[in-house]
Motif scaffolding. Structure first.
Motif, mmCIF file in Angstrom:
data_model
loop_
_atom_site.group_PDB
_atom_site.id
_atom_site.type_symbol
_atom_site.label_atom_id
_atom_site.label_comp_id
_atom_site.label_asym_id
_atom_site.label_seq_id
_atom_site.Cartn_x
_atom_site.Cartn_y
_atom_site.Cartn_z
ATOM 1 N N LEU A 1 -6.920 8.999 -0.633
ATOM 2 C CA LEU A 1 -5.537 9.373 0.013
ATOM 3 C C LEU A 1 -4.438 9.682 -1.000
ATOM 4 O O LEU A 1 -3.772 10.450 -1.030
ATOM 5 N N SER A 2 -4.356 8.783 -2.124
ATOM 6 C CA SER A 2 -3.437 8.937 -3.153
ATOM 7 C C SER A 2 -3.875 10.268 -3.849
ATOM 8 O O SER A 2 -2.866 10.674 -4.730
ATOM 9 N N ILE A 3 -5.155 10.635 -3.797
ATOM 10 C CA ILE A 3 -5.178 11.842 -4.375
ATOM 11 C C ILE A 3 -4.902 13.205 -3.533
ATOM 12 O O ILE A 3 -4.274 13.940 -3.964
ATOM 13 N N LEU A 4 -5.366 13.040 -2.204
ATOM 14 C CA LEU A 4 -4.835 14.248 -1.447
ATOM 15 C C LEU A 4 -3.651 14.460 -1.029
ATOM 16 O O LEU A 4 -2.851 15.229 -1.128
ATOM 17 N N PHE B 1 0.723 -1.273 -0.047
ATOM 18 C CA PHE B 1 0.014 -0.088 0.030
ATOM 19 C C PHE B 1 0.920 1.177 0.036
ATOM 20 O O PHE B 1 0.662 2.333 -0.614
ATOM 21 N N ILE B 2 1.991 0.997 0.879
ATOM 22 C CA ILE B 2 2.957 2.227 0.707
ATOM 23 C C ILE B 2 3.302 2.592 -0.795
ATOM 24 O O ILE B 2 3.452 3.817 -1.303
ATOM 25 N N ALA B 3 3.755 1.700 -1.384
ATOM 26 C CA ALA B 3 4.289 1.464 -2.781
ATOM 27 C C ALA B 3 3.221 2.513 -3.708
ATOM 28 O O ALA B 3 3.498 3.130 -4.283
ATOM 29 N N ILE B 4 1.970 1.898 -3.556
ATOM 30 C CA ILE B 4 0.878 2.234 -4.453
ATOM 31 C C ILE B 4 0.909 3.559 -4.077
ATOM 32 O O ILE B 4 0.572 4.454 -5.082
ATOM 33 N N LYS C 1 -11.217 4.871 -0.405
ATOM 34 C CA LYS C 1 -10.456 5.311 0.807
ATOM 35 C C LYS C 1 -9.138 5.541 0.319
ATOM 36 O O LYS C 1 -8.520 6.794 0.490
ATOM 37 N N TRP C 2 -8.197 4.572 -0.149
ATOM 38 C CA TRP C 2 -7.072 4.505 -0.689
ATOM 39 C C TRP C 2 -6.964 5.452 -1.723
ATOM 40 O O TRP C 2 -5.810 6.229 -1.957
ATOM 41 N N VAL C 3 -7.848 5.548 -2.859
ATOM 42 C CA VAL C 3 -7.702 6.507 -4.059
ATOM 43 C C VAL C 3 -7.888 7.813 -3.518
ATOM 44 O O VAL C 3 -7.055 8.524 -3.913
ATOM 45 N N ILE D 1 -5.607 2.216 -9.073
ATOM 46 C CA ILE D 1 -5.538 1.944 -7.389
ATOM 47 C C ILE D 1 -6.725 1.585 -6.798
ATOM 48 O O ILE D 1 -6.730 0.563 -5.855
ATOM 49 N N LYS D 2 -7.910 1.738 -7.255
ATOM 50 C CA LYS D 2 -9.200 1.192 -6.750
ATOM 51 C C LYS D 2 -9.152 -0.362 -6.939
ATOM 52 O O LYS D 2 -9.346 -0.964 -5.842
#
Ligand SMILES: Nc1nc2c(ncn2[C@@H]2O[C@H](COP(=O)(O)OP(=O)(O)OP(=O)(O)O)[C@@H](O)[C@H]2O)c(=O)[nH]1
Ligand SMILES: [Mg+2]
Lengths: 80, 692
Positions: B666-669, B434-437, B662-664, B654-655
């Motif tokens: 975060l990866s936008i924010l 997840f960190i890498a993503i 949620k992770w999407v 990512i989704k």
């Protein structure tokens, strides 16, 4: 006193005595053929000295220091 | 006549050439690369041979079916739970011993196996000789030698497959024999399984259950129902106890299986492989010693990066100019042609100045750097350099509690962030994956490079085509990339201290031998691929975006265009971060594809301006400066280009990979906030000190 894999210097050869790690890394090490009696040779150290790469059954495998300390070796031949 | 349909799986250790074999057999273009983990999901294609349509499945590389680690689940599940008519196990001739491990394990599951000893050309170069006939005798199944890359031996391979599928050859594998008490345990469990479960692969299943494979147990529970499962479980427990009394720790049963298999592989190899030159590895080791040394390792990585950039920048100049002259030359004829058809003026304007112009820009300015960078990157990948990067950088990632393989997925991100995100499957630990993503977007993808290069050229280097100028641009670009990498590390560390807390997990990485890339083929192939890709995106994204922005610029409400209203609305905020409303809007509208940001900015300005000259960067700079750009604007645009939300494709990926929006989010924010903050600080400081 037993010796562990991380103590090998570049060029040193040794044989696996026992793998003490558990869980997924243990499986991973078995996967790549690291079973007792297997010959390993330390071939590379990364710029910071960790991880190191070992020649295991014809392939170069990089292993981190933490994981190498759980691998007991015997019959070390120093060439380095 | 109806052709028969058969299912064939391509299995094998990572990086042995499965995808290469697959491509040659099916005529498809699965990506290949000289590092373990290139393929991360199944692909299938059809190979017609004699009277049969063979559906071939390219599986991700796997070291083992017994001890298996997480990433190999896909391959294992396919082999173990799906029916196929035959399995081709591809082996690396250079390190046959370890490869036989998987062959022997596959033979425990099915006897319809064809062994394909690939990379024979490499073995020959290293003076390793393999007695294929004897190997076939020892294993009891057909063995075919191939050099997939040069298409050697593949016909023979398919002939053997055909023979096995239609049972013209009777495979007769020699089953492994474990110690008697183990065999007994296996047999007891197998017998119980057979009572409940009408499948053939019981022996292997029994071995797995003996070792308390949780995932498998759940699968079996589903199949059997609770009641039968309880019976089975009792039998298993008893057998395990029995094994334990023979001196084997309960959670080390797999060790015994694997050790036995390795011992057999070793014995077989001793008989079939001859090394004429025991020192065949020495050259590789010598090169690696330099590449991973303290003094050379890291600087060489940076130098290589710079060389790639330099070739990209210098190489893109000329084709870019040629393309833009050519494409913009069509603008007038196109317009006249539309007039000739009596198209209404608004339509001609929209199509020519909206759609065509953006399209032409994307193709002329964005395509050449992309089409040059990508093949270079692929060459490095084929050479086998990427795993060395991961080896050199692992320590840095470890200190951020992340995985060294993240260096691999990061470098994949240079090509395409979406591909980088998918590639993260090679990382075992979910936390580290997840960190890498989440951090993959910090390296600029192929579609963002041209923007960076264009802005750099216009505002920091100038237009002289001297070597000096190109070197300065390379240095600046490299600094930007290093910033991106530094940010990757910082954010990884922050994540692993907060929402993805944890210690670094264990890590092993195989460093494959260097292989000479097929230079011409790679270059032709990837230029072609890239060009098609960019053209496809130009048509599907850039053209509609061009029309949209033209419409926004030309529909007026109270004598103010919608575009102006939007950009006026964004402007106050944009100004605090060194941009303006048009730029910010271009970034937002560029969500589907990063390469359209600059063309959109240009359109935004031209809609209200009077500039008609726009065919090269110099003209673009004039346009930008007239609209208030200075070096601070340029700097902020580059910062935002590096640190902003991933493109729509990456977000969807990512989704898919994380399974949650949620992770999407975060990866936008995360990157957006970082980008905005840096720009804000830059702007505030420069204004405070009155530098601009
Ligand atoms: N010299 C030589 N190189 C080969 C041959 N077959 C494959 N290669 C190269 O080996 C590398 C790995 O090939 P892939 O087809 O990606 O291997 P794979 O088994 O699909 O790898 P993963 O998907 O990572 O498991 C590529 O760089 C290929 O070009 C061959 O017969 N000879
Ligand atoms: Mg592959």
């Amino acid at each position: 006193m037993y010796q562990t894999l991380d103590s090998l210097k570049i060029g040193d050869i040794a044989y696996i005595e026992e793998i003490r790690s558990e869980g997924s890394i243990r499986r991973r090490l078995l996967d790549i053929g690291l079973t007792p009696g297997c010959k390993v040779k330390c071939v590379l150290k990364s710029p910071s000295g960790d991880p190191s790469a070992y020649l295991i059954r014809g392939a170069f495998i990089a292993i981190r220091k933490e994981d190498a300390t759980a691998i007991i070796i015997k019959g070390v031949e120093q060439n380095g | 006549m109806d052709r028969m349909k058969k299912k064939i799986a391509l299995a094998g250790n990572p990086n042995v050439g499965k995808s290469t074999v697959f491509n040659e057999l099916t005529g498809m273009h699965q990506h290949t690369g000289n590092w373990p983990g290139k393929t991360v999901s199944n692909a299938s294609g059809i190979c017609k041979f004699r009277y049969t349509d063979y559906m071939i499945y390219d599986l991700p590389g796997t070291y083992s079916l017994i001890a298996h680690s997480q990433e190999e689940e896909v391959a294992r599940d396919f082999l173990c739970f799906e029916e196929q008519d035959a399995v081709i196990v591809v082996c690396d001739a250079v390190c046959l011993e370890r490869n036989l491990n998987l062959v022997l394990q596959t033979l425990e599951i099915t006897s319809h196996v064809i062994v394909c000893v690939n990379l024979l050309d490499e073995a020959k170069k290293k003076k390793i000789h393999i007695n294929l006939k004897k190997l076939s005798e020892k294993l009891g199944v057909p063995v075919v030698g191939t050099s997939a890359r040069s298409k050697k031996g593949l016909d023979k391979l398919m002939a053997s497959v055909d023979d096995v599928v239609y049972q013209r050859i009777k495979s007769n594998p020699n089953h492994l024999n474990y110690q008697p008490f183990l065999e007994e345990a296996i047999t007891t469990v197998e017998a119980t399984l057979k009572n409940f479960y009408p499948i053939q692969k019981t022996r292997w299943l029994a071995m797995q259950l003996l070792d308390d494979d949780i995932v498998l147990k759940e699968a079996v529970l589903d199949q059997l129902g609770q009641e039968n499962f309880n019976v089975l479980e009792e039998v298993i427990e008893e057998a395990r106890l029995c094994i334990y009394h023979n001196g084997i720790q309960k959670n080390h049963i797999k060790d015994v299986f694997v050790s036995e298999i390795m011992r057999v592989s070793e014995t077989i190899c001793n008989e079939v492989v001859t090394y004429e030159n025991q020192e065949y590895m020495e050259k590789n080791i010598k090169i690696d010693k330099i590449i991973t040394s303290r003094k050379v390792g890291i600087p060489l990585m940076i130098l290589l990066l710079m060389v790639v950039f330099w070739i990209t920048i210098v190489g893109a100049n000329y084709p870019s100019e040629l393309l833009s002259n050519w494409l913009f030359g069509f603008e007038d004829p196109f317009f006249q042609f539309l007039n000739f058809l009596h198209a209404p003026e608004w339509l001609s304007n929209m199509l020519v100045f909206g759609m065509y112009r953006v399209l032409a820009w994307v193709v002329a300015v964005m395509l050449p750097p992309m089409a040059i960078f990508f093949p270079l990157f692929t060459l490095l990948e084929d050479l086998g350099y990427l795993p060395r990067v991961a080896f050199n950088m692992d320590h840095a990632f470890k200190r951020c509690s992340a995985c060294g393989k993240q260096a691999l997925t990061m470098t994949m991100g240079f090509g395409c962030n979406a591909a980088g995100v998918t590639g993260c499957r090679i990382i075992d630990s979910p936390r580290e994956r997840f960190i890498a993503i989440l951090t993959n977007n910090f390296v600029p993808c192929n579609g963002r490079f041209p923007t960076l290069i264009a802005v750099l050229t216009m505002f920091f280097i100038g237009f002289s085509s001297s070597i000096g100028a190109s070197i300065i641009s390379v240095v600046l670009l490299t600094i930007i990339i290093l910033l991106g990498i530094a940010m990757t590390l910082i954010v990884s560390k922050l994540l692993s201290k907060t929402i993805l807390r944890g210690v670094p997990s264990s890590f092993t990485l195989e460093l494959p031998p260097y292989r000479k890339p097929q230079i011409v083929k790679v270059i032709v192939r990837s230029i072609f691929d890239r060009t098609l890709f960019v053209l496809g995106r130009a048509i599907s994204v850039a053209a509609p975006a061009g029309i949209l922005i033209w419409v926004l610029a030309n529909i007026q409400i109270d004598h103010v265009s919608i575009l102006t209203m939007c950009s006026d609305f964004l402007n106050p905020f944009a100004q605090t971060i060194g941009l303006d409303g048009v730029i910010l809007m271009a970034f937002i509208l560029g969500f589907p594809a990063n390469e359209i940001v600059i063309p959109l900015i240009m359109m935004g300005y031209m809609a209200s301006g009077t500039i008609t000259e726009y065919t090269n960067l110099l003209a673009l700079k004039t346009l930008l400066v007239e609209n208030g750009w200075n070096w601070l604007t340029a700097l902020c645009v580059m910062t935002m280009c590096l640190f902003h939300f991933p493109c729509s494709t990456t977000c969807l990926t990512i989704k898919k990979e994380t399974g949650s929006w949620k992770w999407v989010g975060l990866s936008i924010l995360i990157p957006t906030i970082i980008g905005l903050t840096i720009c804000f600080l830059l702007t505030t400081f420069t204004h405070y000190f009155g530098i601009v």
